[in-house]
Structure formats: structure tokens, C-alpha cells
Design a protein around this motif. Sequence first.
Motif, short mmCIF file in Angstrom:
data_model
loop_
_atom_site.label_atom_id
_atom_site.label_comp_id
_atom_site.label_asym_id
_atom_site.label_seq_id
_atom_site.Cartn_x
_atom_site.Cartn_y
_atom_site.Cartn_z
N TYR A 143 0.83 -1.21 0.00
CA TYR A 143 0.00 0.00 0.00
C TYR A 143 0.87 1.26 0.00
CZ TYR A 143 -3.18 3.55 1.91
OH TYR A 143 -3.90 4.69 2.13
N VAL A 144 1.87 1.31 0.86
CA VAL A 144 2.74 2.49 0.95
C VAL A 144 3.56 2.66 -0.32
CG1 VAL A 144 4.70 3.49 2.20
CG2 VAL A 144 2.81 2.48 3.47
N VAL A 145 4.15 1.58 -0.80
CA VAL A 145 4.97 1.66 -2.01
C VAL A 145 4.11 2.06 -3.21
CG1 VAL A 145 6.34 0.28 -3.63
CG2 VAL A 145 6.75 0.10 -1.17
N ALA A 146 2.91 1.53 -3.31
CA ALA A 146 2.02 1.91 -4.41
C ALA A 146 1.65 3.39 -4.32
CB ALA A 146 0.76 1.05 -4.39
N ALA A 147 1.44 3.88 -3.11
CA ALA A 147 1.10 5.30 -2.95
C ALA A 147 2.26 6.19 -3.37
CB ALA A 147 0.73 5.58 -1.49
N ILE A 148 3.50 5.72 -3.18
CA ILE A 148 4.67 6.53 -3.53
C ILE A 148 5.02 6.39 -5.01
CG2 ILE A 148 7.15 6.78 -3.13
CD1 ILE A 148 6.58 5.96 -0.22
N THR A 149 5.02 5.17 -5.50
CA THR A 149 5.53 4.92 -6.85
C THR A 149 4.46 4.99 -7.94
OG1 THR A 149 5.26 2.53 -6.62
CG2 THR A 149 7.39 3.48 -5.99
N ALA A 150 3.21 4.83 -7.61
CA ALA A 150 2.14 4.84 -8.62
C ALA A 150 1.02 5.79 -8.21
CB ALA A 150 1.61 3.43 -8.82
N GLY A 207 -0.63 7.81 -9.98
CA GLY A 207 -1.71 7.81 -10.98
C GLY A 207 -2.69 6.67 -10.74
N LEU A 208 -2.15 5.50 -10.41
CA LEU A 208 -3.01 4.36 -10.11
C LEU A 208 -3.84 4.61 -8.85
CD1 LEU A 208 -3.85 1.32 -10.44
CD2 LEU A 208 -1.93 0.82 -8.91
N MET A 209 -3.19 5.15 -7.85
CA MET A 209 -3.89 5.37 -6.58
C MET A 209 -4.93 6.48 -6.69
SD MET A 209 -2.64 3.10 -4.65
CE MET A 209 -2.65 3.36 -2.90
N ALA A 210 -4.76 7.42 -7.65
CA ALA A 210 -5.70 8.52 -7.82
C ALA A 210 -6.86 8.13 -8.75
CB ALA A 210 -4.98 9.74 -8.37
N ARG A 211 -6.80 6.98 -9.36
CA ARG A 211 -7.86 6.55 -10.29
C ARG A 211 -9.19 6.43 -9.53
NH1 ARG A 211 -5.84 1.90 -13.46
NH2 ARG A 211 -4.79 3.58 -14.54
N PRO A 212 -10.22 7.09 -10.05
CA PRO A 212 -11.52 7.04 -9.36
C PRO A 212 -12.17 5.65 -9.46
CG PRO A 212 -11.59 8.58 -11.24
CD PRO A 212 -10.24 7.98 -11.20
N VAL A 213 -12.81 5.24 -8.39
CA VAL A 213 -13.53 3.97 -8.35
C VAL A 213 -15.03 4.25 -8.46
CG1 VAL A 213 -14.07 1.95 -6.94
CG2 VAL A 213 -11.75 2.85 -6.98
N ALA A 214 -15.52 5.13 -7.61
CA ALA A 214 -16.94 5.52 -7.63
C ALA A 214 -17.05 6.95 -7.11
CB ALA A 214 -17.77 4.58 -6.78
N GLY A 215 -17.37 7.86 -7.96
CA GLY A 215 -17.51 9.26 -7.55
C GLY A 215 -16.18 9.82 -7.08
N ALA A 216 -16.13 10.32 -5.85
CA ALA A 216 -14.91 10.89 -5.29
C ALA A 216 -14.02 9.85 -4.62
CB ALA A 216 -15.26 11.98 -4.28
N VAL A 217 -14.47 8.62 -4.60
CA VAL A 217 -13.70 7.53 -3.97
C VAL A 217 -12.69 7.00 -4.98
CG1 VAL A 217 -13.83 5.26 -2.90
CG2 VAL A 217 -15.63 6.93 -2.48
N VAL A 232 -8.81 4.67 -5.70
CA VAL A 232 -8.16 3.41 -5.33
C VAL A 232 -7.44 3.55 -3.98
CG1 VAL A 232 -6.36 1.77 -6.02
CG2 VAL A 232 -7.92 2.67 -7.73
N ALA A 233 -6.80 4.68 -3.74
CA ALA A 233 -6.08 4.88 -2.47
C ALA A 233 -7.03 4.82 -1.28
CB ALA A 233 -5.34 6.21 -2.48
N MET A 234 -8.21 5.39 -1.42
CA MET A 234 -9.17 5.36 -0.32
C MET A 234 -9.68 3.95 -0.08
SD MET A 234 -11.26 8.82 -1.22
CE MET A 234 -12.09 9.14 0.31
N VAL A 235 -9.93 3.21 -1.14
CA VAL A 235 -10.39 1.83 -1.00
C VAL A 235 -9.30 0.99 -0.33
CG1 VAL A 235 -11.06 -0.25 -2.26
CG2 VAL A 235 -12.01 1.97 -2.91
N ALA A 236 -8.05 1.17 -0.77
CA ALA A 236 -6.93 0.41 -0.18
C ALA A 236 -6.73 0.81 1.29
CB ALA A 236 -5.66 0.63 -0.98
N GLY A 237 -6.86 2.09 1.60
CA GLY A 237 -6.73 2.55 2.99
C GLY A 237 -7.80 1.95 3.88
N LEU A 238 -9.03 1.94 3.38
CA LEU A 238 -10.11 1.31 4.15
C LEU A 238 -9.89 -0.20 4.25
CD1 LEU A 238 -13.20 3.33 2.85
CD2 LEU A 238 -12.11 3.46 5.10
N GLY A 239 -9.27 -0.77 3.21
CA GLY A 239 -8.92 -2.19 3.25
C GLY A 239 -7.92 -2.50 4.36
N GLN A 240 -7.06 -1.54 4.67
CA GLN A 240 -6.13 -1.72 5.78
C GLN A 240 -6.90 -1.88 7.10
OE1 GLN A 240 -2.56 -1.69 5.94
NE2 GLN A 240 -2.75 -2.04 3.74
N PHE A 241 -7.89 -1.03 7.30
CA PHE A 241 -8.71 -1.15 8.51
C PHE A 241 -9.47 -2.47 8.53
CE2 PHE A 241 -8.24 3.49 8.47
CZ PHE A 241 -7.85 3.69 9.78
#
Length: 147
Positions: A79-86, A88-98, A100-109
Motif C-alpha cells: 500500500y505504501v509503495v504503491a502510494a509513492i511509486t504509482a 496515478g493508479l492510486m488517484a484513479r476514481p472507483v466511484a464518484g470521489a472515492v 483506489v487509495a481510499m479503498v486500499a486505505g479502508l482495506g487496511q482497517f
Amino acid sequence: MRLDDPWYDVLASGWGELDGTGSFAPTGPPWPADPRRGHSAADIYLEVQRSEAFQEVRRRYRRFVVPATFAFLAWYLVYVVAAITAPGLMARPVAGAVNVAMVAGLGQFLTTFLLTGAYARHARLRRDRAALELRWETQEMTRGAGR
């Protein structure tokens, strides 16, 4: 110094602890054994620690905790490496303002809660009964030793 804690690890006492004079404390038990009583509580706990039942409880604990820890740390590092190195991938929208980074962060919880539940279930089914039996046996032996 005398510790009446039944789970006090006599073998680990004195490791890096100072005795007040600037030198390291001795690693033996903090109280002398009374030869008239038979076995001291420290001897009993060392005997239990060396027992096959205790070692099995520890093995069961390690068989769950070590792989689970490595898996969770790997998931966190991905998760951390993807946030640093990609970004664009992490900023890709999933649904509305949500994104990939938000989904992965919630996945951590979510994985934290799932792992906690899995640990509690594993402890209840694989270790608690054996650990409780060891505890009762140890208390009976120490009661017989007069401690």
C-alpha cells in the motif's frame, strides 16, 4: 528483589538490567531456593517452560502469529509503495470521489479487524484450553511447593 508474578521469566531476568551499583544483575532467580521445601516456584516454572505441553502452546502461537504478521506487513508495504511509486493508479476514481487509495486505505482497517477476529478464534480453538490446563497444573505444583 522478589517477584511473585507466576509468569516472570527467570531466564530473561538480568538481561541488560542494572543492579543499582552500575553492574549487571545476576541472571539467577531473585530469591534463594529453600532446600527443605523441595522445588521452589522458580524451579516449577522452569520445568513447565521446558515441558512439551508448553512448547506445543508456543508452537501453535508462532504458527499463526509469524505468517499473519508477515502477510499484514507485506500488505501494508504494498500500500505504501504503491502510494509513492504509482500516484496515478492510486488517484484513479472507483466511484464518484472515492479513489483506489481510499479503498486500499479502508482495506487496511478491514484487514486489521479480520486479522484480530482470526487471532481470537485461533486462540480460542487452538491454545486457550491447553494454556489454561498448564496454568492450573502450575498453580497446583506451586501450591505444593508452599509458594
